[in-house]
Every structure is written in C-alpha cells, then in structure tokens.
Design a protein around this motif. Structure first.
Motif, PDB file in Angstrom:
ATOM      1  N   UNK A   1       0.752  -1.208   0.020  1.00 49.79           N
ATOM      2  CA  UNK A   1      -0.172  -0.112   0.145  1.00 49.79           C
ATOM      3  C   UNK A   1       0.828   1.303  -0.078  1.00 49.79           C
ATOM      4  N   UNK A   2       2.284   0.847   0.605  1.00 50.48           N
ATOM      5  CA  UNK A   2       2.972   2.224   0.273  1.00 50.48           C
ATOM      6  C   UNK A   2       3.947   2.032  -0.866  1.00 50.48           C
ATOM      7  N   UNK A   3       4.587   3.338  -1.092  1.00 56.28           N
ATOM      8  CA  UNK A   3       5.492   3.590  -1.957  1.00 56.28           C
ATOM      9  C   UNK A   3       6.755   2.356  -1.799  1.00 56.28           C
ATOM     10  N   UNK A   4       7.197   1.996  -2.796  1.00 55.44           N
ATOM     11  CA  UNK A   4       8.103   0.689  -2.595  1.00 55.44           C
ATOM     12  C   UNK A   4       9.596   1.040  -3.169  1.00 55.44           C
ATOM     13  N   UNK A   5      10.420  -0.093  -3.616  1.00 56.41           N
ATOM     14  CA  UNK A   5      11.536  -0.083  -3.797  1.00 56.41           C
ATOM     15  C   UNK A   5      12.263  -0.056  -5.132  1.00 56.41           C
ATOM     16  N   UNK A   6      11.455   0.624  -6.024  1.00 56.13           N
ATOM     17  CA  UNK A   6      11.967   1.032  -7.341  1.00 56.13           C
ATOM     18  C   UNK A   6      12.345   2.367  -7.491  1.00 56.13           C
ATOM     19  N   UNK A   7      13.176   2.898  -6.597  1.00 56.06           N
ATOM     20  CA  UNK A   7      13.829   4.206  -6.502  1.00 56.06           C
ATOM     21  C   UNK A   7      14.999   4.152  -5.442  1.00 56.06           C
ATOM     22  N   UNK A   8      15.718   5.169  -5.565  1.00 58.05           N
ATOM     23  CA  UNK A   8      16.989   5.229  -4.751  1.00 58.05           C
ATOM     24  C   UNK A   8      16.784   5.359  -3.244  1.00 58.05           C
ATOM     25  N   UNK A   9      15.619   5.683  -2.911  1.00 60.26           N
ATOM     26  CA  UNK A   9      15.651   5.697  -1.621  1.00 60.26           C
ATOM     27  C   UNK A   9      13.936   5.221  -1.164  1.00 60.26           C
ATOM     28  N   UNK A  10      13.861   4.637   0.011  1.00 55.81           N
ATOM     29  CA  UNK A  10      12.306   4.316   0.345  1.00 55.81           C
ATOM     30  C   UNK A  10      12.338   4.034   1.563  1.00 55.81           C
ATOM     31  N   UNK A  11      10.946   3.912   2.331  1.00 62.93           N
ATOM     32  CA  UNK A  11      10.707   3.822   3.768  1.00 62.93           C
ATOM     33  C   UNK A  11      10.341   2.500   4.240  1.00 62.93           C
ATOM     34  N   UNK A  12      10.570   2.178   5.378  1.00 66.50           N
ATOM     35  CA  UNK A  12      10.194   0.985   5.811  1.00 66.50           C
ATOM     36  C   UNK A  12       9.814   0.953   7.255  1.00 66.50           C
ATOM     37  N   UNK A  13       8.936   0.281   7.835  1.00 65.07           N
ATOM     38  CA  UNK A  13       8.451  -0.078   9.233  1.00 65.07           C
ATOM     39  C   UNK A  13       9.865  -0.662   9.719  1.00 65.07           C
ATOM     40  N   UNK A  14      10.281  -0.183  11.189  1.00 63.03           N
ATOM     41  CA  UNK A  14      11.512  -0.775  11.604  1.00 63.03           C
ATOM     42  C   UNK A  14      11.205  -2.371  12.171  1.00 63.03           C
ATOM     43  N   UNK A  15      10.019  -2.597  12.310  1.00 61.70           N
ATOM     44  CA  UNK A  15       9.897  -3.876  12.748  1.00 61.70           C
ATOM     45  C   UNK A  15       9.975  -4.843  11.879  1.00 61.70           C
ATOM     46  N   UNK A  16      10.003  -4.621  10.471  1.00 62.65           N
ATOM     47  CA  UNK A  16      10.026  -5.788   9.549  1.00 62.65           C
ATOM     48  C   UNK A  16      11.578  -6.035   9.148  1.00 62.65           C
ATOM     49  N   UNK A  17      12.494  -5.078   9.615  1.00 58.84           N
ATOM     50  CA  UNK A  17      13.900  -5.062   8.889  1.00 58.84           C
ATOM     51  C   UNK A  17      14.734  -6.450   9.299  1.00 58.84           C
ATOM     52  N   UNK A  18      15.483  -6.931   8.862  1.00 59.72           N
ATOM     53  CA  UNK A  18      16.282  -8.215   8.857  1.00 59.72           C
ATOM     54  C   UNK A  18      17.814  -7.553   8.571  1.00 59.72           C
ATOM     55  N   UNK A  19      18.680  -7.927   9.481  1.00 54.83           N
ATOM     56  CA  UNK A  19      19.956  -7.621   8.963  1.00 54.83           C
ATOM     57  C   UNK A  19      20.532  -8.453   8.012  1.00 54.83           C
ATOM     58  N   UNK A  20      21.400  -7.879   6.846  1.00 60.07           N
ATOM     59  CA  UNK A  20      21.923  -8.552   5.947  1.00 60.07           C
ATOM     60  C   UNK A  20      23.373  -8.812   6.249  1.00 60.07           C
ATOM     61  N   UNK A  21      23.714 -10.273   6.444  1.00 63.55           N
ATOM     62  CA  UNK A  21      25.113 -10.569   6.591  1.00 63.55           C
ATOM     63  C   UNK A  21      26.187 -10.017   5.736  1.00 63.55           C
ATOM     64  N   UNK A  22      27.219  -9.425   6.204  1.00 63.96           N
ATOM     65  CA  UNK A  22      28.149  -8.762   5.326  1.00 63.96           C
ATOM     66  C   UNK A  22      28.864  -9.624   4.235  1.00 63.96           C
ATOM     67  N   UNK A  23      28.716 -10.892   4.168  1.00 65.22           N
ATOM     68  CA  UNK A  23      29.136 -11.765   3.305  1.00 65.22           C
ATOM     69  C   UNK A  23      28.157 -12.092   2.248  1.00 65.22           C
ATOM     70  N   UNK A  24      26.812 -11.496   2.262  1.00 64.08           N
ATOM     71  CA  UNK A  24      25.733 -11.784   1.336  1.00 64.08           C
ATOM     72  C   UNK A  24      25.673 -10.675   0.384  1.00 64.08           C
TER      73      UNK A  24
END
Length: 336
Positions: free
Chosen positions: A101-124
C-alpha cells in the motif's frame, strides 16, 4: 533520531501514474521520502521483482496516491531513522518485505517499518538478499511453518521453476521429503537441480493422473499450489487422509472433496495481510522468517536463485517477461 541531510532533495524513481501495464512505468525525479514515527529510510541497493508488482499495477490500490512507486522486496542501507526507532542504526545493511500500500523500492530511497527489518550479513550480496522476501517467506510459511513437511512426506509443488515454487522445492528437499513438481519440459533439469525427485510436464501430461501413478495410487501428504484457485481445487483430491494444502495464488473450493472423508487442512498464504490485517507480531514474523532464510543462504543450504539482475530503467521490460510466467528463478533490480 538521525540528522536528515537530504530533506527536499530529489531522487530517481520508477513511477506509475495510473493503473496500467509494466510498459506504462516511467523514470522521473521525486522528493526523497522522510521517515515518520517507527520508520527508517533505506538507500536502496537492490529490489526484487515479483508477480504482485504487475498484478497490483493493473488495477491500482485504493490506498495509493499518485504517482506510485512499486517494489515490495528491498535490500539496502539504513540512511535515516524516525522518531521512536532505537534498535536500528544508520549504515546498517537491511532487507525487508514492504507494505504494497506504500511506495516501494524501485527508487533510490524508500521507507520501511523498523519492525520488519532483517540485518543482511556482510558476506551476502544485496541482490541475493532482495531475491528472498516475497517468494522465500511465502515458501517458508507454506513448507516449514504451515505444512510442517518432514522426511516421511511426499509433496507436490506446482510451478517448481518459479520464485515461490523454486524455494518450496528446495525447502521440501532439505526436509528430506520426496518432491514432485510441475513445470515445462525446458525447466526439468533446473528443478531437479533444486531438489525435485519427480518432474511432471504440465503442458503434455495429466498432472493428477501422473501424481497417482508416481505414488502407486496413494497420493501426496502435502501440496504447495502456486498456480491458481482452480489448480488448488484439482489438487485437493490428491491428498491422503489428513494431508494439507498451502495455496499461494487462490484458495481451493473445499466442496470438491467430501466432508469427513480425507479431512484436508488448507492454509492460505498471504504476506501482504500481515500489514493490512495483522498486528505488530504478524509483521515481526516477516523479519524472523527472513532471518531464517538468510541463514540458510549463508550456510549454502538455499540458493537465492537470482537468474538476472536489471537496471532501474530495465524493470518495465523485466516485469513484462515475468508476467508471461516463463521466468526461471528470480529477477532483481540493482543500482551499480
């Protein structure tokens, strides 16, 4: 709260001005979004392409304002945090499945609910992370969390060469199950490499008849249907007593099976409903499930299946390819 150094600055985005086909998307400059309470701003490194992008674009959504930015699967770096966000820091590598329902990621910047974030390992790689959320979480919910597939099971997965199907094949095979999948003949070797034991060409073979032949008339313990409500309904009859079906592309008609006979369980998978009908706990499960998937990828037990990366201006043609339903694996948009 981080200091915002981009207030009022423009960014490049791929926008939809009104409901339409992928070909109606256009590149333009729009303002960099500002994180609100409980939100973070992410500098996008990669955004996965999914069928939901062209599906929802065709009819639009009543919650959208125009122009709208598609793209629900984002990997990138936290750029700024909003009020009330205490456990996320700028510079953190993250991936998430966003609210359509919100603007997404086909852009240079986007917003996210902090609750849904997952950390990406440095090796990936960020492209690998962005390939996972929508299709990977859907498959994980179906195979692991809902159907609870084990080594004693025989599982039918329709559309095994697609995003959800490909992840489901891998997860079921990793559980030790016997995996039967449907695909076109050109993808047979590919799905076998993912872990399928038996492959049915849905174009030239009668799927139910072939499943019964492969199981000596017994049927299957579980079905993951990624095709349609009609397909899910047809596959209900293949379940053994107490078997389960997870529907991804449409719920089956339960009247197709007699009551109090095979007693099937039906599980509807709907990630977007974690936002529209779920609470904070439901949204947090998106993050924890994605963390499990990332661990599997880093450990070499799950292939993110990135078939091709595209630039932002190539997204419309890539979505058109995806809408033809013959893309193998995952397509991901990246910023160089």
């Amino acid at each position: 709260m981080s200091v915002n150094t981009r207030r009022g600055a423009p960014m490049t985005a791929l926008v939809l001005d009104r409901p339409g086909t992928p070909g109606t998307l256009r590149l333009t400059d729009v303002p960099v979004p500002e994180p609100g309470v409980g939100q973070v701003r992410v500098r996008v490194a990669a955004c996965g392409l999914n069928p939901i992008d062209y599906q929802v674009a065709a009819g639009g959504h009543p919650k959208w304002s125009w122009p709208h930015i598609l793209g629900v699967d984002v990997a990138g770096t936290v750029d700024a945090v909003g009020e009330g966000v205490n456990d996320v820091r700028p510079g953190q590598r993250v991936v998430f499945h966003g609210d359509l329902r919100d603007n997404g990621g086909f852009a240079e910047y986007t917003l996210a609910d902090a609750t849904v974030l997952t950390t990406v390992p440095d090796t990936l790689a960020m492209a690998s992370a962005a390939a996972l959320p929508c299709a990977g979480i859907t498959a994980y919910q179906a195979v692991v969390q809902r159907l609870r597939v084990t080594a004693d099971d025989t599982v039918l997965i329709t559309g095994g060469a697609g995003g959800v199907g490909g992840f489901a094949v891998q997860l079921a095979a990793a559980a030790g199950a016997r995996v039967i999948t449907t695909t076109s003949s050109g993808n047979a070797d590919h799905v076998r490499e993912l872990g399928a034991d038996e492959v049915i060409d849905y174009r030239s073979q009668d799927v139910p008849a072939r499943v019964r032949a492969l199981t000596d008339g017994r049927g299957v313990d579980a079905v993951v249907d990624t095709v349609s409500a009609r397909s899910a309904t047809a596959n209900l009859s293949l379940l053994v007593h107490g078997g389960g079906l997870a529907s991804v592309a449409g719920r089956p008609d339960l009247t197709a099976v007699a009551p109090f006979a095979t007693a099937p369980s039906v599980h509807e998978i709907a990630l977007g409903a974690a936002y529209s009908h779920g609470d904070e706990r439901a949204r947090a499960r998106l993050s924890t499930t994605l963390a499990d998937l990332l661990t599997l990828v880093v450990d070499g037990r799950l292939d993110p299946m990135v078939a091709r990366t595209v630039t932002l201006d190539e997204v419309p043609s890539a979505l058109a390819d995806l809408s033809d339903r013959h893309v193998r694996g995952k397509l991901v948009q990246t910023f160089s």
